[in-house]
Design a protein around this motif. Structure first.
Motif, PDB file in Angstrom:
ATOM      1  N   VAL A  14       0.822  -1.210   0.000  1.00 50.20           N
ATOM      2  CA  VAL A  14       0.000   0.000   0.000  1.00 50.20           C
ATOM      3  C   VAL A  14       0.858   1.264   0.000  1.00 50.20           C
ATOM      4  CG1 VAL A  14      -1.983  -1.097   1.080  1.00 50.20           C
ATOM      5  CG2 VAL A  14      -0.213  -0.109   2.524  1.00 50.20           C
ATOM      6  N   GLY A  15       2.177   1.088   0.064  1.00 50.35           N
ATOM      7  CA  GLY A  15       3.076   2.233   0.004  1.00 50.35           C
ATOM      8  C   GLY A  15       4.519   1.776  -0.081  1.00 50.35           C
ATOM      9  N   GLN A  16       5.323   2.463  -0.910  1.00 48.41           N
ATOM     10  CA  GLN A  16       6.716   2.053  -1.088  1.00 48.41           C
ATOM     11  C   GLN A  16       7.531   3.225  -1.616  1.00 48.41           C
ATOM     12  OE1 GLN A  16       7.669  -1.899  -2.864  1.00 48.41           O
ATOM     13  NE2 GLN A  16       8.732  -0.752  -4.470  1.00 48.41           N
ATOM     14  N   GLY A  17       8.782   3.357  -1.148  1.00 51.72           N
ATOM     15  CA  GLY A  17       9.643   4.411  -1.657  1.00 51.72           C
ATOM     16  C   GLY A  17      10.986   4.447  -0.954  1.00 51.72           C
ATOM     17  N   TRP A  18      11.979   5.018  -1.640  1.00 55.10           N
ATOM     18  CA  TRP A  18      13.321   5.176  -1.078  1.00 55.10           C
ATOM     19  C   TRP A  18      13.398   6.472  -0.280  1.00 55.10           C
ATOM     20  CZ3 TRP A  18      17.014   1.503  -1.126  1.00 55.10           C
ATOM     21  CH2 TRP A  18      16.885   0.461  -2.049  1.00 55.10           C
ATOM     22  N   HIS A  19      14.124   6.422   0.852  1.00 56.62           N
ATOM     23  CA  HIS A  19      14.277   7.588   1.718  1.00 56.62           C
ATOM     24  C   HIS A  19      15.680   7.585   2.321  1.00 56.62           C
ATOM     25  CE1 HIS A  19       9.880   8.309   1.767  1.00 56.62           C
ATOM     26  NE2 HIS A  19       9.793   6.994   1.766  1.00 56.62           N
ATOM     27  N   PRO A  20      16.197   8.759   2.687  1.00 60.27           N
ATOM     28  CA  PRO A  20      17.449   8.781   3.455  1.00 60.27           C
ATOM     29  C   PRO A  20      17.214   8.110   4.809  1.00 60.27           C
ATOM     30  CG  PRO A  20      16.926  10.954   2.559  1.00 60.27           C
ATOM     31  CD  PRO A  20      15.706  10.111   2.371  1.00 60.27           C
ATOM     32  N   ALA A  21      18.142   7.295   5.244  1.00 60.98           N
ATOM     33  CA  ALA A  21      17.983   6.593   6.520  1.00 60.98           C
ATOM     34  C   ALA A  21      18.035   7.582   7.677  1.00 60.98           C
ATOM     35  CB  ALA A  21      19.074   5.543   6.676  1.00 60.98           C
ATOM     36  N   ASP A  22      17.052   7.482   8.583  1.00 60.84           N
ATOM     37  CA  ASP A  22      17.086   8.344   9.763  1.00 60.84           C
ATOM     38  C   ASP A  22      17.999   7.697  10.815  1.00 60.84           C
ATOM     39  OD1 ASP A  22      15.660   6.414  11.267  1.00 60.84           O
ATOM     40  OD2 ASP A  22      13.725   7.318  10.780  1.00 60.84           O
ATOM     41  N   PRO A  23      18.330   8.417  11.890  1.00 61.86           N
ATOM     42  CA  PRO A  23      19.266   7.868  12.889  1.00 61.86           C
ATOM     43  C   PRO A  23      18.827   6.527  13.472  1.00 61.86           C
ATOM     44  CG  PRO A  23      19.017  10.225  13.212  1.00 61.86           C
ATOM     45  CD  PRO A  23      18.013   9.835  12.173  1.00 61.86           C
ATOM     46  N   ASN A  24      17.529   6.346  13.689  1.00 63.17           N
ATOM     47  CA  ASN A  24      17.040   5.084  14.240  1.00 63.17           C
ATOM     48  C   ASN A  24      17.275   3.934  13.265  1.00 63.17           C
ATOM     49  OD1 ASN A  24      15.609   3.583  16.324  1.00 63.17           O
ATOM     50  ND2 ASN A  24      13.905   3.464  14.877  1.00 63.17           N
ATOM     51  N   GLU A  25      17.014   4.177  11.984  1.00 70.99           N
ATOM     52  CA  GLU A  25      17.227   3.149  10.960  1.00 70.99           C
ATOM     53  C   GLU A  25      18.713   2.864  10.774  1.00 70.99           C
ATOM     54  OE1 GLU A  25      13.199   4.476   8.508  1.00 70.99           O
ATOM     55  OE2 GLU A  25      15.180   5.187   7.881  1.00 70.99           O
ATOM     56  N   ARG A  35      20.924   2.990  13.070  1.00 70.77           N
ATOM     57  CA  ARG A  35      21.355   2.190  14.218  1.00 70.77           C
ATOM     58  C   ARG A  35      20.918   0.737  14.076  1.00 70.77           C
ATOM     59  NH1 ARG A  35      18.686   1.255  19.105  1.00 70.77           N
ATOM     60  NH2 ARG A  35      17.111   2.814  18.559  1.00 70.77           N
ATOM     61  N   HIS A  36      19.655   0.512  13.724  1.00 72.62           N
ATOM     62  CA  HIS A  36      19.151  -0.857  13.644  1.00 72.62           C
ATOM     63  C   HIS A  36      19.731  -1.626  12.452  1.00 72.62           C
ATOM     64  CE1 HIS A  36      16.322  -0.886  16.941  1.00 72.62           C
ATOM     65  NE2 HIS A  36      15.834   0.273  16.555  1.00 72.62           N
ATOM     66  N   LEU A  37      19.955  -0.931  11.346  1.00 74.88           N
ATOM     67  CA  LEU A  37      20.464  -1.603  10.151  1.00 74.88           C
ATOM     68  C   LEU A  37      21.984  -1.504  10.019  1.00 74.88           C
ATOM     69  CD1 LEU A  37      17.708  -0.497   7.600  1.00 74.88           C
ATOM     70  CD2 LEU A  37      17.980  -2.742   8.673  1.00 74.88           C
ATOM     71  N   ARG A  38      22.614  -0.764  10.952  1.00 69.68           N
ATOM     72  CA  ARG A  38      24.079  -0.607  10.973  1.00 69.68           C
ATOM     73  C   ARG A  38      24.595  -0.092   9.629  1.00 69.68           C
ATOM     74  NH1 ARG A  38      24.863  -6.665  12.983  1.00 69.68           N
ATOM     75  NH2 ARG A  38      23.662  -6.602  14.919  1.00 69.68           N
ATOM     76  N   ILE A  39      24.017   1.012   9.191  1.00 70.91           N
ATOM     77  CA  ILE A  39      24.395   1.599   7.911  1.00 70.91           C
ATOM     78  C   ILE A  39      24.896   3.022   8.123  1.00 70.91           C
ATOM     79  CG2 ILE A  39      22.891   0.181   6.482  1.00 70.91           C
ATOM     80  CD1 ILE A  39      20.770   2.300   6.633  1.00 70.91           C
ATOM     81  N   ASP A  40      25.556   3.567   7.102  1.00 67.62           N
ATOM     82  CA  ASP A  40      26.138   4.902   7.192  1.00 67.62           C
ATOM     83  C   ASP A  40      25.058   5.984   7.205  1.00 67.62           C
ATOM     84  OD1 ASP A  40      28.652   3.759   7.141  1.00 67.62           O
ATOM     85  OD2 ASP A  40      28.818   3.913   4.946  1.00 67.62           O
ATOM     86  N   ARG A  49      20.708   5.230   1.898  1.00 64.44           N
ATOM     87  CA  ARG A  49      19.273   5.288   1.639  1.00 64.44           C
ATOM     88  C   ARG A  49      18.657   3.932   1.965  1.00 64.44           C
ATOM     89  NH1 ARG A  49      17.571   4.611  -4.684  1.00 64.44           N
ATOM     90  NH2 ARG A  49      18.790   2.736  -5.155  1.00 64.44           N
ATOM     91  N   VAL A  50      17.367   3.946   2.278  1.00 64.14           N
ATOM     92  CA  VAL A  50      16.654   2.720   2.633  1.00 64.14           C
ATOM     93  C   VAL A  50      15.316   2.699   1.897  1.00 64.14           C
ATOM     94  CG1 VAL A  50      17.709   2.408   4.904  1.00 64.14           C
ATOM     95  CG2 VAL A  50      15.687   3.865   4.672  1.00 64.14           C
ATOM     96  N   LEU A  51      14.808   1.488   1.696  1.00 66.82           N
ATOM     97  CA  LEU A  51      13.504   1.317   1.057  1.00 66.82           C
ATOM     98  C   LEU A  51      12.448   1.088   2.126  1.00 66.82           C
ATOM     99  CD1 LEU A  51      11.899   0.956  -1.640  1.00 66.82           C
ATOM    100  CD2 LEU A  51      12.251  -1.520  -1.342  1.00 66.82           C
ATOM    101  N   HIS A  52      11.429   1.951   2.154  1.00 67.15           N
ATOM    102  CA  HIS A  52      10.293   1.783   3.055  1.00 67.15           C
ATOM    103  C   HIS A  52       9.173   1.068   2.299  1.00 67.15           C
ATOM    104  CE1 HIS A  52      11.237   5.310   6.025  1.00 67.15           C
ATOM    105  NE2 HIS A  52      12.279   4.533   5.802  1.00 67.15           N
ATOM    106  N   VAL A  53       8.661  -0.011   2.868  1.00 67.10           N
ATOM    107  CA  VAL A  53       7.545  -0.737   2.261  1.00 67.10           C
ATOM    108  C   VAL A  53       6.470  -0.953   3.321  1.00 67.10           C
ATOM    109  CG1 VAL A  53       6.779  -2.823   1.073  1.00 67.10           C
ATOM    110  CG2 VAL A  53       9.084  -1.931   0.650  1.00 67.10           C
TER     111      VAL A  53
END
Length: 253
Positions: free
Chosen positions: A100-111, A113-118, A122-126
């Motif tokens: 019902v919704g999908q798109g790429w976004h810059p990773a926020d600080p919480n993301e 931390r959880h995904l251990r990324i720089d 960018r991350v995909l929200h689904v």
């Protein structure tokens, strides 16, 4: 001595009738008007009583219709928690999914931390609605890092199992950390799940990693009452769950 509120006594009587199978799974309670007449109270009092039954996962929460008595919640053990589709099939249900919704976004600080990324990743929200044999059961909000996201973004919107598709691409989940608590349905949750805003929803937050310990997803799943239960097995040899104190006002995200 303070007298127990009338709506609580009505809820207790209805709860007893339901647990004694007076209506049966899938049966309908009398209408709000009929219950108000039966107990000689206002409809507002009946709605308060029904709210308690909804919170217990005993009846549906659709407004404008007679409340339906729910079956016992299907049990999902931790070995099946990674794949909604596999669990659904194991209990004889037909799994369905709809993006019902999908798109790429810059990773926020919480993301990050959880995904251990720089910080500049960018991350995909689904956001995906999950159904059991046509019935809305869960709203899934998943964040994927670049590797998994570039695969997931090309899936058909009605793909039944993302986990199985990732496995076909050679990406396997080896470990997952789950946090389970209760949240109140937001307006978006209510619209998609067919419940009322403010209804209690079981929330499962999950971080899944591959065999090398690299995070593959960070997900928040919200289940409608009565759709699922979780079973934890503890033993002297294994303690798979820890109990944490939740500070009021802190969601623990």
């Amino acid at each position: 001595m303070t007298q127990e509120p009338r709506y609580r006594r009505i809820a207790e009587e209805l709860r007893h009738a339901i647990t004694e199978h007076a209506y049966g799974p899938g049966g309908k309670l009398p209408s709000e008007g009929a219950l108000a007449g039966q107990y000689e109270v206002s409809r507002g009092t009946i709605r308060q009583a029904l709210m308690l039954l909804r919170q217990d996962g005993l009846v549906t929460s659709r407004r404008g219709t007679r409340r339906v008595v729910l079956d016992d919640a299907p049990v999902q053990d931790f070995a099946q928690m990674q794949s909604f589709a596999r669990w659904a099939r194991s209990i004889g249900e037909t799994p369905e999914g709809r993006v019902v919704g999908q798109g790429w976004h810059p990773a926020d600080p919480n993301e990050q931390r959880h995904l251990r990324i720089d910080a500049d990743a960018r991350v995909l929200h689904v956001m995906r609605l999950r159904l059991l044999s046509g019935r809305p059961a869960m709203l899934e909000r998943t964040v994927y890092p670049e590797l998994a996201g570039t695969i997931v973004e090309n899936l058909a919107s009605d793909t039944v199992s993302v986990t199985e598709f990732l496995e076909s691409a050679g990406i396997f989940v080896a470990d997952a950390e789950h946090t389970i608590d209760l949240v109140l349905a937001a307006p978006e949750d209510a619209e998609l799940l067919g419940c009322a805003p403010g209804d209690p929803l079981l929330r499962e937050r999950r971080r899944s990693t591959d065999p090398a310990g690299v995070p593959l997803e960070w997900s928040e799943d919200r289940y409608v009452p009565g759709s699922v239960a979780f079973v934890v097995h503890n033993s002297l040899a294994s303690t798979p769950m820890t109990r944490q104190h939740m500070v009021p006002g802190n969601s623990g995200s």
